[in-house]
Design a protein around this motif. Structure first.
Motif, mmCIF file in Angstrom:
data_model
loop_
_atom_site.group_PDB
_atom_site.id
_atom_site.type_symbol
_atom_site.label_atom_id
_atom_site.label_comp_id
_atom_site.label_asym_id
_atom_site.label_seq_id
_atom_site.Cartn_x
_atom_site.Cartn_y
_atom_site.Cartn_z
ATOM 1 N N ILE A 3 11.711 5.610 -0.876
ATOM 2 C CA ILE A 3 10.689 5.052 -1.751
ATOM 3 C C ILE A 3 9.981 3.964 -0.955
ATOM 4 O O ILE A 3 10.639 3.141 -0.315
ATOM 5 N N SER A 4 8.637 3.971 -0.987
ATOM 6 C CA SER A 4 7.862 2.927 -0.307
ATOM 7 C C SER A 4 7.034 2.159 -1.320
ATOM 8 O O SER A 4 6.463 2.753 -2.248
ATOM 9 N N ILE A 5 6.998 0.852 -1.114
ATOM 10 C CA ILE A 5 6.157 -0.027 -1.925
ATOM 11 C C ILE A 5 5.407 -0.930 -0.959
ATOM 12 O O ILE A 5 5.815 -1.097 0.192
ATOM 13 N N GLY A 99 -5.457 -10.316 5.010
ATOM 14 C CA GLY A 99 -4.139 -10.943 5.005
ATOM 15 C C GLY A 99 -3.098 -10.112 5.721
ATOM 16 O O GLY A 99 -3.367 -9.506 6.755
ATOM 17 N N ILE A 100 -1.921 -10.073 5.121
ATOM 18 C CA ILE A 100 -0.787 -9.353 5.698
ATOM 19 C C ILE A 100 -0.320 -8.302 4.700
ATOM 20 O O ILE A 100 0.013 -8.620 3.555
ATOM 21 N N LYS A 101 -0.305 -7.047 5.163
ATOM 22 C CA LYS A 101 0.237 -5.981 4.323
ATOM 23 C C LYS A 101 1.731 -5.890 4.609
ATOM 24 O O LYS A 101 2.144 -5.783 5.763
ATOM 25 N N VAL A 102 2.529 -5.967 3.556
ATOM 26 C CA VAL A 102 3.980 -5.841 3.665
ATOM 27 C C VAL A 102 4.360 -4.503 3.038
ATOM 28 O O VAL A 102 4.040 -4.246 1.874
ATOM 29 N N VAL A 103 5.010 -3.656 3.825
ATOM 30 C CA VAL A 103 5.440 -2.343 3.358
ATOM 31 C C VAL A 103 6.961 -2.317 3.418
ATOM 32 O O VAL A 103 7.558 -2.600 4.454
ATOM 33 N N GLU A 104 7.556 -1.980 2.293
ATOM 34 C CA GLU A 104 9.021 -1.925 2.194
ATOM 35 C C GLU A 104 9.411 -0.492 1.849
ATOM 36 O O GLU A 104 8.939 0.060 0.858
ATOM 37 N N THR A 105 10.230 0.112 2.690
ATOM 38 C CA THR A 105 10.682 1.485 2.474
ATOM 39 C C THR A 105 12.195 1.461 2.384
ATOM 40 O O THR A 105 12.863 0.890 3.252
ATOM 41 N N ASP A 110 21.646 6.546 -6.429
ATOM 42 C CA ASP A 110 21.798 7.596 -7.440
ATOM 43 C C ASP A 110 21.949 7.083 -8.870
ATOM 44 O O ASP A 110 21.879 7.860 -9.806
ATOM 45 N N GLU A 111 22.160 5.769 -9.032
ATOM 46 C CA GLU A 111 22.486 5.223 -10.351
ATOM 47 C C GLU A 111 21.277 5.108 -11.271
ATOM 48 O O GLU A 111 21.363 5.358 -12.462
ATOM 49 N N ASN A 112 20.138 4.712 -10.722
ATOM 50 C CA ASN A 112 18.927 4.495 -11.515
ATOM 51 C C ASN A 112 17.840 5.474 -11.075
ATOM 52 O O ASN A 112 17.849 5.957 -9.946
ATOM 53 N N SER A 113 16.883 5.727 -11.974
ATOM 54 C CA SER A 113 15.800 6.648 -11.634
ATOM 55 C C SER A 113 14.959 6.068 -10.496
ATOM 56 O O SER A 113 14.914 4.846 -10.284
ATOM 57 N N ALA A 114 14.285 6.948 -9.778
ATOM 58 C CA ALA A 114 13.416 6.509 -8.682
ATOM 59 C C ALA A 114 12.357 5.548 -9.205
ATOM 60 O O ALA A 114 12.043 4.544 -8.562
ATOM 61 N N GLU A 115 11.813 5.821 -10.386
ATOM 62 C CA GLU A 115 10.772 4.948 -10.944
ATOM 63 C C GLU A 115 11.338 3.572 -11.289
ATOM 64 O O GLU A 115 10.686 2.551 -11.053
ATOM 65 N N GLN A 116 12.557 3.522 -11.833
ATOM 66 C CA GLN A 116 13.183 2.219 -12.122
ATOM 67 C C GLN A 116 13.385 1.426 -10.829
ATOM 68 O O GLN A 116 13.135 0.221 -10.789
ATOM 69 N N GLN A 117 13.853 2.096 -9.786
ATOM 70 C CA GLN A 117 14.070 1.419 -8.514
ATOM 71 C C GLN A 117 12.750 0.933 -7.939
ATOM 72 O O GLN A 117 12.633 -0.218 -7.495
ATOM 73 N N THR A 119 9.983 0.225 -9.486
ATOM 74 C CA THR A 119 9.466 -0.873 -10.308
ATOM 75 C C THR A 119 10.210 -2.174 -10.018
ATOM 76 O O THR A 119 9.593 -3.229 -9.850
ATOM 77 N N GLY A 120 11.537 -2.112 -9.945
ATOM 78 C CA GLY A 120 12.325 -3.320 -9.686
ATOM 79 C C GLY A 120 12.031 -3.929 -8.335
ATOM 80 O O GLY A 120 11.805 -5.143 -8.215
ATOM 81 N N TRP A 121 12.016 -3.100 -7.304
ATOM 82 C CA TRP A 121 11.742 -3.599 -5.959
ATOM 83 C C TRP A 121 10.308 -4.123 -5.856
ATOM 84 O O TRP A 121 10.047 -5.122 -5.189
ATOM 85 N N LEU A 122 9.362 -3.461 -6.548
ATOM 86 C CA LEU A 122 7.973 -3.911 -6.514
ATOM 87 C C LEU A 122 7.811 -5.258 -7.221
ATOM 88 O O LEU A 122 7.033 -6.106 -6.773
ATOM 89 N N CYS A 123 8.551 -5.488 -8.296
ATOM 90 C CA CYS A 123 8.506 -6.794 -8.972
ATOM 91 C C CYS A 123 8.940 -7.904 -8.010
ATOM 92 O O CYS A 123 8.327 -8.976 -7.960
ATOM 93 N N ILE A 124 9.988 -7.643 -7.237
ATOM 94 C CA ILE A 124 10.450 -8.631 -6.263
ATOM 95 C C ILE A 124 9.391 -8.834 -5.181
ATOM 96 O O ILE A 124 9.089 -9.977 -4.801
#
Length: 137
Positions: A3-5, A99-105, A110-117, A119-124
């Motif tokens: 997953i990339s954000i 500015g600076i683009k930060v890409v996190e991959t 397996d515990e949470n849905s890909a969308e939940q993960q 969303t959570g990582w993107l909030c951070i």
């Protein structure tokens, strides 16, 4: 599955990098919502070095340690680390026009849905952006 954000932060490369690797800064942004906090951040930013960020609900109802080991570091460019469950995470910093683009991959768990993960990582990541940009004002 990876997953990339990403986000673009209106700052300099040095300021973005330093906010990502400095304990006081990490504690200011490393949580997904305002009812959580990061009261402790230990980091040894060397290949083979460990990190441990304590994440807790402000009401004390739950908490966990987010920890792993650095496997590759290119200062002001990228950080790769392995979590306790062996999933890998790559953070990349790119200079762009505004500015600076930060890409996190990261490898999904397996515990949470890909969308939940995602969303959570993107909030951070959005908290990171907000924290760094607030330091520029």
């Amino acid at each position: 599955m990876n997953i990339s954000i990403e986000t673009t932060v209106k700052t300099t490369l040095t300021q973005a990098w330093n906010a990502w690797v400095t304990p006081a800064d990490i504690m200011a942004w490393n949580f997904a919502s305002d009812d959580w906090a990061c009261p402790k951040a230990d980091i040894n930013l060397t290949v083979g070095g460990q990190f441990c960020y304590r994440m807790e609900a402000k009401d004390g109802s739950m908490g966990f340690d987010f920890e792993g080991e650095f496997v590759a570091i290119e200062p002001n460019k990228s950080i790769r680390y392995k979590l306790e469950d062996n999933r890998e995470v790559l953070i990349e910093f790119f200079e762009v026009e505004n500015g600076i683009k930060v890409v996190e991959t990261f490898e999904a768990e397996d515990e949470n849905s890909a969308e939940q993960q995602r969303t959570g990582w993107l909030c951070i990541l959005n908290n990171f952006k907000k924290h760094v940009e607030s330091k520029n004002n």
